[in-house]
Design a protein around this motif. Structure first.
Motif, PDB file in Angstrom:
ATOM      1  N   GLY A 299      10.556 -10.655   0.180  1.00  0.00           N
ATOM      2  CA  GLY A 299      11.679  -9.853   0.632  1.00  0.00           C
ATOM      3  C   GLY A 299      12.937 -10.104  -0.168  1.00  0.00           C
ATOM      4  N   THR A 300      13.226 -11.376  -0.457  1.00  0.00           N
ATOM      5  CA  THR A 300      14.489 -11.714  -1.122  1.00  0.00           C
ATOM      6  C   THR A 300      14.486 -11.412  -2.613  1.00  0.00           C
ATOM      7  OG1 THR A 300      13.760 -14.001  -1.460  1.00  0.00           O
ATOM      8  CG2 THR A 300      15.041 -13.532   0.530  1.00  0.00           C
ATOM      9  N   CYS A 301      13.344 -11.619  -3.277  1.00  0.00           N
ATOM     10  CA  CYS A 301      13.318 -11.515  -4.739  1.00  0.00           C
ATOM     11  C   CYS A 301      12.710 -10.208  -5.241  1.00  0.00           C
ATOM     12  CB  CYS A 301      12.560 -12.703  -5.344  1.00  0.00           C
ATOM     13  SG  CYS A 301      13.420 -14.280  -5.108  1.00  0.00           S
ATOM     14  N   VAL A 302      11.550  -9.821  -4.718  1.00  0.00           N
ATOM     15  CA  VAL A 302      10.897  -8.602  -5.200  1.00  0.00           C
ATOM     16  C   VAL A 302      11.667  -7.366  -4.763  1.00  0.00           C
ATOM     17  CG1 VAL A 302       8.783  -7.207  -5.092  1.00  0.00           C
ATOM     18  CG2 VAL A 302       8.632  -9.698  -5.291  1.00  0.00           C
ATOM     19  N   THR A 303      12.103  -7.335  -3.498  1.00  0.00           N
ATOM     20  CA  THR A 303      12.860  -6.185  -3.000  1.00  0.00           C
ATOM     21  C   THR A 303      14.298  -6.590  -2.682  1.00  0.00           C
ATOM     22  OG1 THR A 303      11.871  -6.616  -0.813  1.00  0.00           O
ATOM     23  CG2 THR A 303      10.891  -4.868  -2.142  1.00  0.00           C
ATOM     24  N   GLY A 304      14.860  -7.409  -3.535  1.00  0.00           N
ATOM     25  CA  GLY A 304      16.246  -7.855  -3.407  1.00  0.00           C
ATOM     26  C   GLY A 304      16.813  -8.169  -4.784  1.00  0.00           C
ATOM     27  N   LEU A 305      16.565  -9.368  -5.250  1.00  0.00           N
ATOM     28  CA  LEU A 305      17.113  -9.807  -6.535  1.00  0.00           C
ATOM     29  C   LEU A 305      16.740  -8.868  -7.673  1.00  0.00           C
ATOM     30  CD1 LEU A 305      18.632 -11.986  -8.152  1.00  0.00           C
ATOM     31  CD2 LEU A 305      16.443 -13.201  -8.383  1.00  0.00           C
ATOM     32  N   MET A 306      15.480  -8.451  -7.732  1.00  0.00           N
ATOM     33  CA  MET A 306      15.060  -7.595  -8.847  1.00  0.00           C
ATOM     34  C   MET A 306      15.839  -6.284  -8.893  1.00  0.00           C
ATOM     35  SD  MET A 306      13.193  -4.744  -9.804  1.00  0.00           S
ATOM     36  CE  MET A 306      11.929  -4.378  -8.581  1.00  0.00           C
ATOM     37  N   PRO A 307      15.859  -5.464  -7.822  1.00  0.00           N
ATOM     38  CA  PRO A 307      16.649  -4.229  -7.924  1.00  0.00           C
ATOM     39  C   PRO A 307      18.138  -4.479  -8.130  1.00  0.00           C
ATOM     40  CG  PRO A 307      15.696  -4.492  -5.713  1.00  0.00           C
ATOM     41  CD  PRO A 307      15.061  -5.498  -6.592  1.00  0.00           C
TER      42      PRO A 307
ATOM     43  N   VAL B 247      11.259   7.508   3.842  1.00  0.00           N
ATOM     44  CA  VAL B 247      10.891   7.719   2.444  1.00  0.00           C
ATOM     45  C   VAL B 247      11.457   9.042   1.935  1.00  0.00           C
ATOM     46  CG1 VAL B 247       8.956   8.154   0.870  1.00  0.00           C
ATOM     47  CG2 VAL B 247       8.817   6.290   2.550  1.00  0.00           C
ATOM     48  N   GLU B 248      11.289  10.097   2.711  1.00  0.00           N
ATOM     49  CA  GLU B 248      11.789  11.409   2.290  1.00  0.00           C
ATOM     50  C   GLU B 248      13.307  11.379   2.103  1.00  0.00           C
ATOM     51  OE1 GLU B 248      10.820  15.908   3.555  1.00  0.00           O
ATOM     52  OE2 GLU B 248      11.660  14.682   5.182  1.00  0.00           O
ATOM     53  N   HIS B 249      14.004  10.657   2.987  1.00  0.00           N
ATOM     54  CA  HIS B 249      15.470  10.661   2.951  1.00  0.00           C
ATOM     55  C   HIS B 249      16.031   9.854   1.782  1.00  0.00           C
ATOM     56  CE1 HIS B 249      19.451  11.170   4.782  1.00  0.00           C
ATOM     57  NE2 HIS B 249      19.688   9.907   4.452  1.00  0.00           N
ATOM     58  N   TYR B 250      15.455   8.670   1.518  1.00  0.00           N
ATOM     59  CA  TYR B 250      16.052   7.761   0.522  1.00  0.00           C
ATOM     60  C   TYR B 250      15.351   7.790  -0.829  1.00  0.00           C
ATOM     61  CZ  TYR B 250      18.774   5.945   4.382  1.00  0.00           C
ATOM     62  OH  TYR B 250      19.641   5.835   5.439  1.00  0.00           O
ATOM     63  N   ARG B 251      14.213   8.433  -0.917  1.00  0.00           N
ATOM     64  CA  ARG B 251      13.484   8.623  -2.167  1.00  0.00           C
ATOM     65  C   ARG B 251      13.169   7.306  -2.890  1.00  0.00           C
ATOM     66  NH1 ARG B 251      11.078  12.791  -1.812  1.00  0.00           N
ATOM     67  NH2 ARG B 251      10.931  13.096  -4.062  1.00  0.00           N
ATOM     68  N   PRO B 252      12.616   6.298  -2.206  1.00  0.00           N
ATOM     69  CA  PRO B 252      12.269   5.038  -2.883  1.00  0.00           C
ATOM     70  C   PRO B 252      11.070   5.240  -3.810  1.00  0.00           C
ATOM     71  CG  PRO B 252      11.367   5.033  -0.677  1.00  0.00           C
ATOM     72  CD  PRO B 252      12.204   6.287  -0.785  1.00  0.00           C
ATOM     73  N   THR B 253      10.951   4.356  -4.806  1.00  0.00           N
ATOM     74  CA  THR B 253       9.822   4.446  -5.741  1.00  0.00           C
ATOM     75  C   THR B 253       8.650   3.576  -5.287  1.00  0.00           C
ATOM     76  OG1 THR B 253      10.602   2.642  -7.141  1.00  0.00           O
ATOM     77  CG2 THR B 253      11.396   4.853  -7.650  1.00  0.00           C
ATOM     78  N   PHE B 254       8.929   2.502  -4.528  1.00  0.00           N
ATOM     79  CA  PHE B 254       7.836   1.686  -3.998  1.00  0.00           C
ATOM     80  C   PHE B 254       8.324   0.866  -2.816  1.00  0.00           C
ATOM     81  CE2 PHE B 254       9.636  -1.519  -6.914  1.00  0.00           C
ATOM     82  CZ  PHE B 254       9.531  -2.697  -6.182  1.00  0.00           C
ATOM     83  N   PHE B 255       7.376   0.289  -2.092  1.00  0.00           N
ATOM     84  CA  PHE B 255       7.687  -0.700  -1.071  1.00  0.00           C
ATOM     85  C   PHE B 255       6.662  -1.814  -1.187  1.00  0.00           C
ATOM     86  CE2 PHE B 255       4.851   2.357   0.930  1.00  0.00           C
ATOM     87  CZ  PHE B 255       3.965   1.594   1.665  1.00  0.00           C
TER      88      PHE B 255
END
Length: 628
Positions: free
Chosen positions: A256-264, A292-300
């Motif tokens: 949570g902290t690094c893959v979907t935090g620090l990296m982006p 997903v539709e609202h924020y258009r993320p590329t991955f989770f």
């Protein structure tokens, strides 16, 4: 920000590594790469925080400039509270923006220690004392949340503690408690008020791992560990500046902290932060495809449990085309669940492998190459694997051959600097400290360089991505008079991957049933996730020739019990059903199902029913028919 590489196979990894990592990645600290990401466009959104899963379109928006400002202010506050480069800041926080401010602010001024706030108070106290916590940060009183009561219960029992910071609550300076929101704006946001030259090998964080009940096990991770990890995930994911990712995994865990935090953050990307309980929030999961539709993320990034839940959430007419893939790790993913989710969602699943001790991710199935279902892919750049065959003394004997099962060992710039307590460092290095780290996992590397995990030598139970040390369960059971021998193992589970169960051998004449033993465990374990789902009383616990508990036999029994129960559905269709579980030279563990059909019942019908019953389990299985 980062160069872009096409990674299709192991040859592309080798090509990248022709440039030494020190020349390719020159940044020294997490603060440096967050600052660099913020400089791209300070007004771009860094965090979209969804407080209420039903009001997902009313997120709190935080820009990159505001994120960096809050990190500066938090670091300045912690510095004034006495935190220096070797001092530890422990936090007990859910998934809220302040968690990121505290985490990266703590790493800027000292050392961050994220702790699972769902642990029992005594366990948290043990972690704080092992870490030498100087400042404790905790969420204030909230309905249905017991974080602050735990902080109050332990704060006077941590000798190293200087101060407590209360998030979303008032100050009480007489008690040494500082209300974060009350004091934070008195500190400058545009600069640090202290000087610190962070070196790549400076310790950035202490993450607890491997089960911590009564026995804190804190991994010492450097700034460069986390910087290289962010670079690796950025090039493997091909996330672009301004693109978004969803974060639902907890912010006390490095995914949570690094893959979907620090990296982006490091590339000027956006984190869509789900409500405080993350993927546990029912409203957020019910509205997931709308989010997903609202924020258009590329991955989770998720664990198999999350994918299983999403299978029950209709996509409906939502446009989810922005999603390129879903990352999945932390627990075994069954082939059937893999295929069902890809078919249902239209998404590509990328399975991976990593550890807290290697900053997070070490391998993934290549996004643009061959995905071998059931493997955890090829290693990321500058993460090196070897499969070691150990001798009878437990020491290195030789490297394994292709497809030969051995102990998975790793080295490289993401490998941590050992555990805080020396007792946990015994036997973790294949040679000298800082060399090859023995992960404790068993696996093999195939002819294409793909890693296949086949078991865990160190016997961790991984429940939905949460690590549980079986010794914690065993220690609690041994406290009960009449328990002669206790052993805990993982049992396959369709939702969590596996759950803990225990086996007990009682002293002669002792009358305890399985319910008694489970109740005892509930009342004597400091970690709810570690409470065994079942405690089986057996005549004798299987032992090796030298008298050690032979846990594989117990795991095989646990698997057999589960498969026997699931296959009751085919009993009316067969004359005879036999289930055998044991060692498999390729898959580590294998299940053989031997069936004698009832006359007039088609084998294809039996096979289809059996496949459906076992669809969510990842243990390798073969079905064989015996004719009458």
């Amino acid at each position: 920000m980062y160069e872009h590489f096409k990674i299709e196979d192991i040859n592309d990894i080798v090509e990248i590594e022709k440039i030494p990592v020190e020349e390719r990645i020159t940044q020294s600290s997490t603060y440096e790469i967050i600052s660099r990401g913020a400089a791209i466009d300070p007004n771009a959104t860094a965090i979209s925080f969804i407080m209420d899963g039903n009001a997902y379109d009313a997120a709190i928006e935080i820009t990159h400039g505001q994120l960096l400002g809050r990190i500066n202010q938090t670091a300045n506050l912690l510095h004034e509270l006495g935190v220096g480069p070797t001092d530890v800041v422990t936090y007990l926080l859910p998934n809220i923006p302040q968690t990121h401010f505290v985490l990266w602010g703590a790493e800027t001024v000292g050392i961050a220690n994220p702790v699972n706030p769902m642990l029992e108070a005594d366990t948290i106290k043990d972690i704080c004392n092992a870490a030498g916590t100087k400042v404790l940060v905790a969420l204030a009183e909230m309905p249905g949340v017991d974080i602050w009561s735990k902080a109050e219960a332990i704060k006077d029992h941590i000798p190293s503690l200087n101060a407590v910071v209360r998030i979303m609550g008032p100050s009480d300076e007489v008690q040494g408690i500082y209300g974060y929101e009350q004091v934070i704006d008195s500190y400058p946001a545009d600069r640090l008020t202290f000087e610190r030259d962070i070196k790549p090998d400076d310790i950035a964080s202490l993450y607890h791992t491997g089960g911590t009940t009564g026995r804190p096990k804190l991994a010492r991770r450097t700034h460069y560990n986390e910087v290289v990890l962010a670079w690796d995930i950025a090039i493997a994911s091909e996330l672009q500046t301004g693109e978004a990712v969803i974060c639902g995994l907890p912010l006390f865990h490095c995914n949570g902290t690094c893959v979907t935090g620090l990296m982006p953050f490091s590339i000027g990307g956006q984190v869509v932060l789900l409500p405080p309980s993350g993927y546990r929030d029912q409203a957020a999961m019910a509205n997931f495809w709308k989010i997903v539709e609202h924020y258009r993320p590329t991955f989770f990034s998720a664990v198999p449990t999350v994918l299983s839940v999403l299978l029950g959430v209709p996509v409906g007419g939502c446009d989810v085309s922005s999603l390129r893939y879903a990352l999945c790790g932390a627990a075994p993913l069954s082939v059937e669940l893999f295929q069902r989710f890809e078919t249902y969602s239209g998404l590509k699943i990328i399975e991976g492998f990593g550890m807290t001790e290697t900053a997070c991710a070490s391998s993934t199935n290549p996004k643009d190459g061959l995905a071998k279902i059931g493997s955890v892919g090829v290693r990321l750049p500058y993460h090196w694997f070897k499969i070691a065959i150990l001798g009878p003394d437990g020491n290195y004997a030789r490297d394994a051959e292709t497809n030969e099962i051995g102990v998975v060992c790793t080295s490289g710039p993401c490998v941590f600097k050992g555990y805080v307590e020396d007792e946990h460092n015994e036997g973790i290095w294949l040679d000298a400290p800082g060399g090859w780290f023995n992960t404790g996992d068993l696996g093999r590397i195939d002819e294409d360089g793909y890693l296949w995990l086949t078991g865990r030598r160190k016997e961790l139970i991984i429940r939905g991505g949460h690590n549980i040390d079986p010794a914690t369960i065993e220690e609690a059971l041994y406290k009960l008079e009449g328990v002669n021998v206790a052993a805990a193992v993982g049992r396959p589970d369709p939702h969590a991957g596996e759950v803990p169960v225990a086996y007990v051998e009682l002293a002669e004449g002792v009358q305890l049933n399985e319910d008694d033993l489970v109740d005892w465990a509930k009342n004597n374990l400091g970690e709810k996730a570690a409470v065994p789902k079942a405690v089986h009383v057996v005549d004798t616990i299987p032992l090796t020739a030298v008298g050690k508990i032979f846990k594989p036999a117990l795991q095989w029994d646990a698997i057999k019990r589960v498969y026997t129960n699931e296959l009751r559905i085919i009993e009316p269709m067969v004359r005879h059903l036999e289930i055998k579980v044991g060692e498999d030279k390729i898959h580590g563990t294998g299940v053989q199902i031997i069936v004698e059909p009832t006359p007039g019942i088609a084998k294809e019908e039996i096979a289809a029913q059996a496949k459906n019953a076992l669809a969510n389990y990842s243990v390798h299985c073969d079905l064989r028919f015996n004719e009458a």
